[in-house]
Design an enzyme around this catalytic site. Structure first.
Site, PDB file in Angstrom:
ATOM      1  N   GLN A   1     -17.924  -7.379  -1.622  1.00 32.44           N
ATOM      2  CA  GLN A   1     -16.985  -8.197  -2.386  1.00 32.44           C
ATOM      3  C   GLN A   1     -16.551  -9.460  -1.658  1.00 32.44           C
ATOM      4  O   GLN A   1     -15.691 -10.183  -2.137  1.00 32.44           O
ATOM      5  CB  GLN A   1     -15.780  -7.353  -2.824  1.00 32.44           C
ATOM      6  CG  GLN A   1     -14.834  -6.956  -1.727  1.00 32.44           C
ATOM      7  CD  GLN A   1     -13.833  -5.922  -2.208  1.00 32.44           C
ATOM      8  OE1 GLN A   1     -14.171  -4.808  -2.563  1.00 32.44           O
ATOM      9  NE2 GLN A   1     -12.564  -6.304  -2.240  1.00 32.44           N
TER      10      GLN A   1
ATOM     11  N   GLY B   1      -2.463  -2.294  -7.424  1.00 27.98           N
ATOM     12  CA  GLY B   1      -1.337  -3.219  -7.385  1.00 27.98           C
ATOM     13  C   GLY B   1      -1.561  -4.404  -8.313  1.00 27.98           C
ATOM     14  O   GLY B   1      -2.663  -4.946  -8.393  1.00 27.98           O
ATOM     15  N   MET B   2      -0.485  -4.812  -8.985  1.00 27.78           N
ATOM     16  CA  MET B   2      -0.551  -5.988  -9.856  1.00 27.78           C
ATOM     17  C   MET B   2      -0.693  -7.281  -9.070  1.00 27.78           C
ATOM     18  O   MET B   2      -0.975  -8.328  -9.644  1.00 27.78           O
ATOM     19  CB  MET B   2       0.678  -6.041 -10.771  1.00 27.78           C
ATOM     20  CG  MET B   2       0.581  -5.113 -11.959  1.00 27.78           C
ATOM     21  SD  MET B   2      -0.819  -5.530 -13.036  1.00 27.78           S
ATOM     22  CE  MET B   2      -0.233  -7.074 -13.759  1.00 27.78           C
TER      23      MET B   2
ATOM     24  N   HIS C   1       0.833  -1.210   0.000  1.00 27.93           N
ATOM     25  CA  HIS C   1       0.000   0.000   0.000  1.00 27.93           C
ATOM     26  C   HIS C   1       0.864   1.256   0.000  1.00 27.93           C
ATOM     27  O   HIS C   1       0.570   2.219  -0.701  1.00 27.93           O
ATOM     28  CB  HIS C   1      -0.882   0.029   1.257  1.00 27.93           C
ATOM     29  CG  HIS C   1      -1.821  -1.132   1.394  1.00 27.93           C
ATOM     30  ND1 HIS C   1      -1.693  -2.070   2.392  1.00 27.93           N
ATOM     31  CD2 HIS C   1      -2.899  -1.504   0.663  1.00 27.93           C
ATOM     32  CE1 HIS C   1      -2.665  -2.963   2.286  1.00 27.93           C
ATOM     33  NE2 HIS C   1      -3.412  -2.657   1.242  1.00 27.93           N
TER      34      HIS C   1
ATOM     35  N   SER D   1       0.771  -9.000   1.975  1.00 31.29           N
ATOM     36  CA  SER D   1      -0.686  -9.020   2.001  1.00 31.29           C
ATOM     37  C   SER D   1      -1.155  -8.784   3.420  1.00 31.29           C
ATOM     38  O   SER D   1      -0.528  -9.261   4.379  1.00 31.29           O
ATOM     39  CB  SER D   1      -1.194 -10.377   1.507  1.00 31.29           C
ATOM     40  OG  SER D   1      -2.564 -10.543   1.863  1.00 31.29           O
ATOM     41  N   SER D   2      -2.249  -8.066   3.566  1.00 29.48           N
ATOM     42  CA  SER D   2      -2.826  -7.856   4.900  1.00 29.48           C
ATOM     43  C   SER D   2      -3.155  -9.188   5.534  1.00 29.48           C
ATOM     44  O   SER D   2      -3.138  -9.339   6.753  1.00 29.48           O
ATOM     45  CB  SER D   2      -4.099  -7.005   4.802  1.00 29.48           C
ATOM     46  OG  SER D   2      -3.839  -5.790   4.144  1.00 29.48           O
TER      47      SER D   2
ATOM     48  N   GLN E   1      -8.107  -7.892 -10.848  1.00 28.75           N
ATOM     49  CA  GLN E   1      -8.760  -6.634 -10.472  1.00 28.75           C
ATOM     50  C   GLN E   1      -8.306  -5.509 -11.403  1.00 28.75           C
ATOM     51  O   GLN E   1      -9.118  -4.705 -11.866  1.00 28.75           O
ATOM     52  CB  GLN E   1      -8.428  -6.301  -9.017  1.00 28.75           C
ATOM     53  CG  GLN E   1      -8.945  -4.970  -8.545  1.00 28.75           C
ATOM     54  CD  GLN E   1      -8.846  -4.839  -7.028  1.00 28.75           C
ATOM     55  OE1 GLN E   1      -9.737  -5.258  -6.315  1.00 28.75           O
ATOM     56  NE2 GLN E   1      -7.758  -4.281  -6.536  1.00 28.75           N
TER      57      GLN E   1
HETATM   58  P1  AMP Z   1      -6.222  -4.280  -0.446  1.00 29.11           P
HETATM   59  O1  AMP Z   1      -6.130  -3.372   0.744  1.00 29.11           O
HETATM   60  O2  AMP Z   1      -5.685  -5.633  -0.224  1.00 29.11           O
HETATM   61  O3  AMP Z   1      -7.582  -4.252  -1.089  1.00 29.11           O
HETATM   62  O4  AMP Z   1      -5.248  -3.637  -1.536  1.00 29.11           O
HETATM   63  C1  AMP Z   1      -5.358  -2.294  -1.908  1.00 29.11           C
HETATM   64  C2  AMP Z   1      -4.467  -2.047  -3.091  1.00 29.11           C
HETATM   65  O5  AMP Z   1      -3.123  -2.382  -2.757  1.00 29.11           O
HETATM   66  C3  AMP Z   1      -4.848  -2.911  -4.317  1.00 29.11           C
HETATM   67  O6  AMP Z   1      -4.675  -2.144  -5.489  1.00 29.11           O
HETATM   68  C4  AMP Z   1      -3.843  -4.019  -4.232  1.00 29.11           C
HETATM   69  O7  AMP Z   1      -3.563  -4.610  -5.483  1.00 29.11           O
HETATM   70  C5  AMP Z   1      -2.631  -3.293  -3.714  1.00 29.11           C
HETATM   71  N1  AMP Z   1      -1.687  -4.242  -3.098  1.00 29.11           N
HETATM   72  C6  AMP Z   1      -1.961  -5.165  -2.153  1.00 29.11           C
HETATM   73  N2  AMP Z   1      -0.862  -5.889  -1.866  1.00 29.11           N
HETATM   74  C7  AMP Z   1       0.123  -5.417  -2.662  1.00 29.11           C
HETATM   75  C8  AMP Z   1       1.503  -5.745  -2.845  1.00 29.11           C
HETATM   76  N3  AMP Z   1       2.092  -6.719  -2.152  1.00 29.11           N
HETATM   77  N4  AMP Z   1       2.208  -5.046  -3.756  1.00 29.11           N
HETATM   78  C9  AMP Z   1       1.623  -4.059  -4.474  1.00 29.11           C
HETATM   79  N5  AMP Z   1       0.342  -3.693  -4.344  1.00 29.11           N
HETATM   80  C10 AMP Z   1      -0.399  -4.359  -3.450  1.00 29.11           C
END
Ligand code: AMP
Length: 281
Positions: A61, A147-148, A37, A185-186, A153
């Site tokens: 979702q 994020g990829m 993030h 990842s969270s 998504q």
């Molecule tokens: P989330 O909070 O998991 O919904 O992620 C929010 C944004 O952060 C989304 O665009 C994700 O793709 C991106 N994101 C999550 N994990 C990563 C990561 N390890 N590297 C890059 N972007 C990320």
């Protein structure tokens, strides 16, 4: 960092910023921030005058048996991290604020969702599209950063802004990883100690695919099989999918060529993890 919890106040703030001629970069998230993030924020900071981040765990979702209730949350920590990473405005609505009036419309994503997480999580991308339409309309950014890590998504959101004429440039940010290669990842906090060690196998299976391709392998089924074998041999996780498609169209191909997405999802005891790699062949 300024925290805003209501849609109305957010819209007023945005309209003032627009009057001042500021460009807005938007980073939508579900919070429990990590370096992935923060990297999105950094890119937003470089490209825009004002950085808006949203933190909203979107119930739409999540499937009925998924982790909406267990999803990790820590707004105080997030507020601190977002502030020091350069977020100007943190939009933090609650579920009632976002879905106060029961939705009488349903957004159905019809393309790119019959594969990968779309097929394993029915309705997931309908929920993602719904919340993003709302957030894009509230924040009206010039740029939105994704994020990829969540490649499908990115593919769906790219179609969404095209087809609904949002004047928003979608910017793709490469996956940020732990030192051993595990994608940040969270949800990683829900891995047991042993699973955390095993989880590197997900990344290594992608590296294996890359190696096979650089040695000339072009048969996707072959690569999928080798990746699955690798994950099976090195973890106790259950494989949800190992799939290969064109990117961003997400079409199957019989022989690898062009920009290809290799994507994995596995289930550990308490957590389902995804990862992927895109490779130009
Ligand atoms: P989330 O909070 O998991 O919904 O992620 C929010 C944004 O952060 C989304 O665009 C994700 O793709 C991106 N994101 C999550 N994990 C990563 C990561 N390890 N590297 C890059 N972007 C990320």
């Amino acid at each position: 960092v300024q925290i805003i919890t209501t849609i109305k106040e957010m819209q007023q703030r945005i309209s003032l910023l627009k009057q001042e001629g500021k460009s807005i970069g938007f980073v939508p998230t579900m919070g429990f921030l990590h370096e992935g993030h923060l990297t999105l924020i950094k890119h937003a900071r470089e490209k825009s005058d004002i950085v808006v981040m949203s933190i909203f765990v979107n119930p739409l979702q999540f499937g009925p048996n998924e982790d909406f209730d267990q999803y990790p949350r820590d707004i105080e920590r997030d507020e601190r991290l977002a502030g020091s990473a350069g977020v100007d405005v943190l939009f933090y609505p609650n579920v009632d604020e976002m879905y106060k009036n029961e939705m009488t419309f349903h957004v159905t994503v019809k393309d790119k969702v019959d594969v990968l997480c779309g097929s394993k999580r029915p309705g997931h991308f309908d929920g993602v599209a719904t919340v993003l339409i709302k957030l894009f309309n509230i924040v009206t950014p010039s740029y939105a950063f994704f994020g990829m890590k969540d490649a499908q998504q990115v593919a769906v959101v790219t179609s969404l802004v095209e087809q609904f004429n949002f004047p928003i440039e979608i910017i793709r940010i490469p996956t940020v990883r732990e030192e051993d290669g595990l994608a940040k990842s969270s949800r990683n906090v829900y891995l047991t100690e042993d699973e955390r060690k095993e989880a590197v196998a997900i990344y290594r299976s992608l590296q294996l695919a890359k190696e096979l391709i650089s040695n000339g392998e072009r048969n996707p089924a072959m690569i999928q099989e080798r990746m699955s074998d690798y994950i099976h041999s090195n973890t106790k996780a259950e494989i949800d999918y190992v799939e290969i498609y064109t990117f961003p169209d997400l079409k199957p191909l019989s022989s690898l060529t062009g920009l290809v997405l290799i994507a994995v999802a596995v289930r550990f005891t308490k957590v389902r993890l995804i990862d992927n790699m895109t490779i130009e062949i």
